[in-house]
Scaffold this active site. Structure first.
Site, mmCIF file in Angstrom:
data_model
loop_
_atom_site.group_PDB
_atom_site.id
_atom_site.type_symbol
_atom_site.label_atom_id
_atom_site.label_comp_id
_atom_site.label_asym_id
_atom_site.label_seq_id
_atom_site.Cartn_x
_atom_site.Cartn_y
_atom_site.Cartn_z
ATOM 1 C CG HIS A 116 -1.714 1.262 1.394
ATOM 2 N ND1 HIS A 116 -1.633 2.088 2.494
ATOM 3 C CD2 HIS A 116 -2.630 1.830 0.565
ATOM 4 C CE1 HIS A 116 -2.471 3.110 2.345
ATOM 5 N NE2 HIS A 116 -3.083 2.977 1.186
ATOM 6 C CB SER A 117 0.671 4.218 0.414
ATOM 7 O OG SER A 117 0.990 5.586 0.372
ATOM 8 C CD GLN A 118 7.146 4.749 3.004
ATOM 9 O OE1 GLN A 118 6.843 3.839 3.774
ATOM 10 N NE2 GLN A 118 7.806 5.829 3.403
ATOM 11 C CG ASN A 147 6.115 6.043 -3.735
ATOM 12 O OD1 ASN A 147 6.973 6.297 -4.570
ATOM 13 N ND2 ASN A 147 5.869 6.839 -2.711
#
Length: 383
Positions: A211-213, A238
């Protein structure tokens, strides 16, 4: 947020922590049937600082094995920036998280804390300085983004499991869960790559959910060990590629930043074909204009594009929520992968009539609906 409201938020946060207040758990889920629940650490190294021995680089791994495991490959869940593995083990209003959901679907699940984060410990001598996040950061980014309106889609947010106000217990739970992190994002990428490789080498082939980063960690892990990564679930990974972006609100919405991902989708060297000895050999080009007024302008490789052959060896899902700050740019990540010969599946939650979600969709009211979209893709892909 003005100074008075910031102080009120901080006071409310201290009160909820001191009083031990927490949302009530949902009674709707039956008891979880587990064959085993445990934890371990991977990639721990010993270093000497001023004549004393310390452990560094370690990654905490939480294990849940269902009583009836019906899928051959486990799911490794990697949280994003400022957060920890608790993002997947519950919600701020006390419901079950994605870890429990996929265990109930018959998957073994491994939830990690990134090196230098949460239960993985912090050693300044090897990690360098840390960076803390302001407790009000979450309000504009996902808790009450519809009020801040920093990007075009922010106003579509409807799924936060609380009021989003200063005294919202769910918002206070999220603020309390945010942690200091290694200041250097580049250092984080190398540390997480090595720790995740150590993890899959220990547990065997698996599915990597990031998730994300953590999206910047997934690509080099899969590139290094394509034999062990059977699928990548990139939940708003990211990005965007190459240059970062800041959100400044109407009317311009986006401000392009400097190069943040020197290898296009990560700062870690990748096995491009033709090969490159350093990131400086990659040539990038900016699109003339955005695909739509509510999108950022994408960066891709200058033609002819180098390929990423190892990332072509496993199915990849890129999942994007309707109201998230990733909605303006996840398509750029998809395009970058496609140009490099990868064939990701891009699913916008609106395609499944799942609407109103922010970037932290796994914490929101309809988190099970979103998990079901992911599970259906895994079934369709026969993973």
């Amino acid at each position: 947020m003005n100074r008075k409201r910031s102080h009120l938020f901080a006071a409310a946060l201290v009160a909820v922590i001191a009083g031990g207040a927490a949302p009530n758990a949902s009674p709707s889920d039956p008891p979880l049937a587990l064959a085993r629940e445990s934890y371990f650490y991977v990639n721990a190294k010993t270093t000497t600082v001023n004549g004393k021995a310390f452990v560094t680089d370690q990654m905490y791994v939480e294990v849940r094995i269902p009583a009836r495991q019906t899928h051959p490959y486990p799911i490794v869940m990697v949280h994003g920036g400022t957060m920890s593995g608790v993002n997947f083990t519950g919600t701020p209003d006390g419901r079950e998280g994605w870890a429990q959901y996929f265990v109930r679907q018959g998957y073994a699940v491994y939830v990690v804390d990134q090196p230098g984060r949460g239960r993985s410990g912090y050693l300044t001598a090897t990690y360098g300085p840390s960076r803390n996040v302001e407790s009000t950061n979450s309000r504009a980014r996902f808790v009450a983004q519809e009020k801040a309106k920093l990007w075009p889609q922010a106003a579509l947010h409807t799924q936060w499991p609380g009021t989003g106000e200063i005294d919202d217990p769910a918002a206070q739970q999220v603020a309390a869960s945010q942690l200091p992190a290694i200041e250097s994002f580049e250092k984080q990428q190398f540390l997480n790559r090595d720790a995740l490789i150590a993890l899959v080498e220990r547990i065997g082939p698996g599915i990597l959910l990031v998730h994300s980063q953590a999206g910047a960690f997934a690509w080099p892990v899969a590139d290094a060990r394509p034999d062990l990564i059977k699928a990548i679930l990139a939940i708003e990974p990211n990005g965007p590629p190459v240059h970062g972006v800041e959100f400044v609100g109407a009317p311009t919405w986006f401000k392009e930043g400097p190069v943040s991902l020197s290898y296009g989708i990560t700062s870690v060297p990748l096995n491009y074909m033709p090969a490159v000895k350093s990131a400086s050999e990659l040539a990038f080009v900016r699109d003339e204009k955005a695909d739509a007024p509510d999108k950022v302008v994408c960066w891709t490789q200058k033609a002819p594009a180098r390929q990423l052959p190892n990332l072509q060896k496993m199915p990849i899902l890129v999942l994007t929520a309707e109201a998230s700050y990733h909605a303006p740019y996840d398509h750029c990540t998809v395009r970058y992968l496609e140009q490099a010969g990868v064939k990701p599946t891009a699913i916008r939650l609106t395609d499944s009539n799942v609407r109103g979600n922010s970037h932290v969709m796994m914490l929101e009211k309809n988190n099970k609906e979103i998990a079901a979209v992911i599970a259906q893709w895994l079934e369709k892909t026969r993973i």
